[in-house]
Design a protein around this motif. Structure first.
Motif, mmCIF file in Angstrom:
data_model
loop_
_atom_site.group_PDB
_atom_site.id
_atom_site.type_symbol
_atom_site.label_atom_id
_atom_site.label_comp_id
_atom_site.label_asym_id
_atom_site.label_seq_id
_atom_site.Cartn_x
_atom_site.Cartn_y
_atom_site.Cartn_z
ATOM 1 N N ASN A 119 -7.360 9.789 -60.518
ATOM 2 C CA ASN A 119 -7.673 8.420 -60.133
ATOM 3 C C ASN A 119 -8.924 7.968 -60.882
ATOM 4 O O ASN A 119 -9.446 8.692 -61.742
ATOM 5 N N ASP A 120 -9.395 6.775 -60.571
ATOM 6 C CA ASP A 120 -10.554 6.235 -61.301
ATOM 7 C C ASP A 120 -11.776 7.128 -61.133
ATOM 8 O O ASP A 120 -12.537 7.345 -62.088
ATOM 9 N N GLU A 121 -11.970 7.640 -59.921
ATOM 10 C CA GLU A 121 -13.126 8.507 -59.672
ATOM 11 C C GLU A 121 -13.022 9.796 -60.475
ATOM 12 O O GLU A 121 -14.006 10.264 -61.061
ATOM 13 N N ARG B 283 -11.375 10.245 -63.274
ATOM 14 C CA ARG B 283 -11.580 9.939 -64.693
ATOM 15 C C ARG B 283 -13.065 9.784 -65.005
ATOM 16 O O ARG B 283 -13.537 10.210 -66.065
ATOM 17 N N ARG B 284 -13.791 9.170 -64.090
ATOM 18 C CA ARG B 284 -15.234 9.045 -64.282
ATOM 19 C C ARG B 284 -15.890 10.420 -64.327
ATOM 20 O O ARG B 284 -16.776 10.670 -65.162
#
Length: 285
Positions: free
Chosen positions: A205-207, A209-210
């Motif tokens: 998810n975005d987290e 990927r960060r």
């Protein structure tokens, strides 16, 4: 402050012991650390004769009990002598590799207990993926899993041969343990001057990927030659397939996390991961 803890290799009569010695010698050189070889004689394997006097027909044959006790005593003595030979061979191997004066220790009891008693002294433990008691089949046995659970230091699990790694896979899951793996990879001389592949398995998810991007930036800032990869599928086969496809010679992963990678080192899948690994596996706390 200088870290005076030692690099420890477990030495026995298995086909994996030489590789564990070589891995420990390599690590001691990279870390400029003391080197220790440990041989443990299992009480279960060389226990004193049991008391069979209550069994039918044996109560009147006390001389048999005496002979059994003497035989077990001889076996224990031979086990000690054999273990000392293993330690002497390991010492010679270290000296030939330019690491003079390694320490040797012989202990009685169970391997995990002996290592646990030394826990505060161990900087890194090198151990073969199968010990002498594992037999000739494809099973690791429970000894290695108990060691992984029972000691707090990083563990380098070797195959039957070891060469200094040049291309390393770091399995990353975004957990706090995974982040500590990155921090330690940056800090340790063990992984200096190697090509690093940072690998995540799953749908991030975005987290996530960060977190992957942050881990990659940390490695690049430390000077690593870096490749990142996000893979689909089951964690274990995906990591092994990637390692083979890219010719990587060391796999690094955290002992505990909060995602599917955690499951690889808890329960029966622990031994599956290690058994199927074709290269050494560095397990980081």
């Amino acid at each position: 402050m200088t870290d005076e803890r030692t690099i420890v290799a477990c030495v026995d009569g298995s086909a994996y012991a030489a590789a564990a010695c070589d891995a420990a010698i390599w690590a001691a050189g990279k870390l400029d650390a003391p080197l220790t070889f440990v041989n443990v004689i299992s009480r279960r394997k060389h226990a004193a004769a049991a008391d069979y006097s209550g069994q039918i027909g044996l109560g009147t044959r006390e001389h048999l009990l005496t002979e059994l006790a003497e035989l077990d005593g001889q076996r224990a003595r031979l086990a000690r002598e054999r273990g000392r030979d293993f330690l002497d061979t390991a010492r010679q191997r270290a000296e030939q590799a330019g690491r003079p004066d390694p320490t040797t220790r012989q202990r009685n009891g169970e391997l995990v207990d002996a290592l646990h008693s030394m826990d505060d002294e161990i900087r890194l433990l090198a151990i073969g993926k199968r010990g002498e008691s594992a037999g000739d089949d494809d099973h690791l046995g429970s000894n290695l899993e108990r060691v992984i659970r029972g000691v707090s230091c990083p563990i380098l699990v070797t195959n039957q041969s070891f060469t200094p790694p040049q291309r390393v896979l770091i399995a990353f899951d975004g957990s706090k343990t995974g982040q500590r793996v990155i921090e330690r990879a940056v800090a340790t001389p063990l992984l200096s001057e190697v090509e690093v592949h940072l690998v995540y398995v799953g749908q991030p998810n975005d987290e996530r990927r960060r977190q992957i991007d942050a881990a990659a930036e940390t490695l690049r800032a430390a000077g690593a030659t870096l490749t990142t990869a996000v893979l689909e599928g089951d964690v274990e086969p995906a990591l092994h397939d990637y390692q083979r496809q890219h010719g990587l010679d060391l796999m690094v992963m955290g002992a505990y996390g909060h995602t599917r990678i955690r499951q690889l080192l808890v329960g029966s899948t622990t031994t599956d991961m290690i058994r199927r690994a074709e290269v050494p596996l560095l397990i980081v706390r």
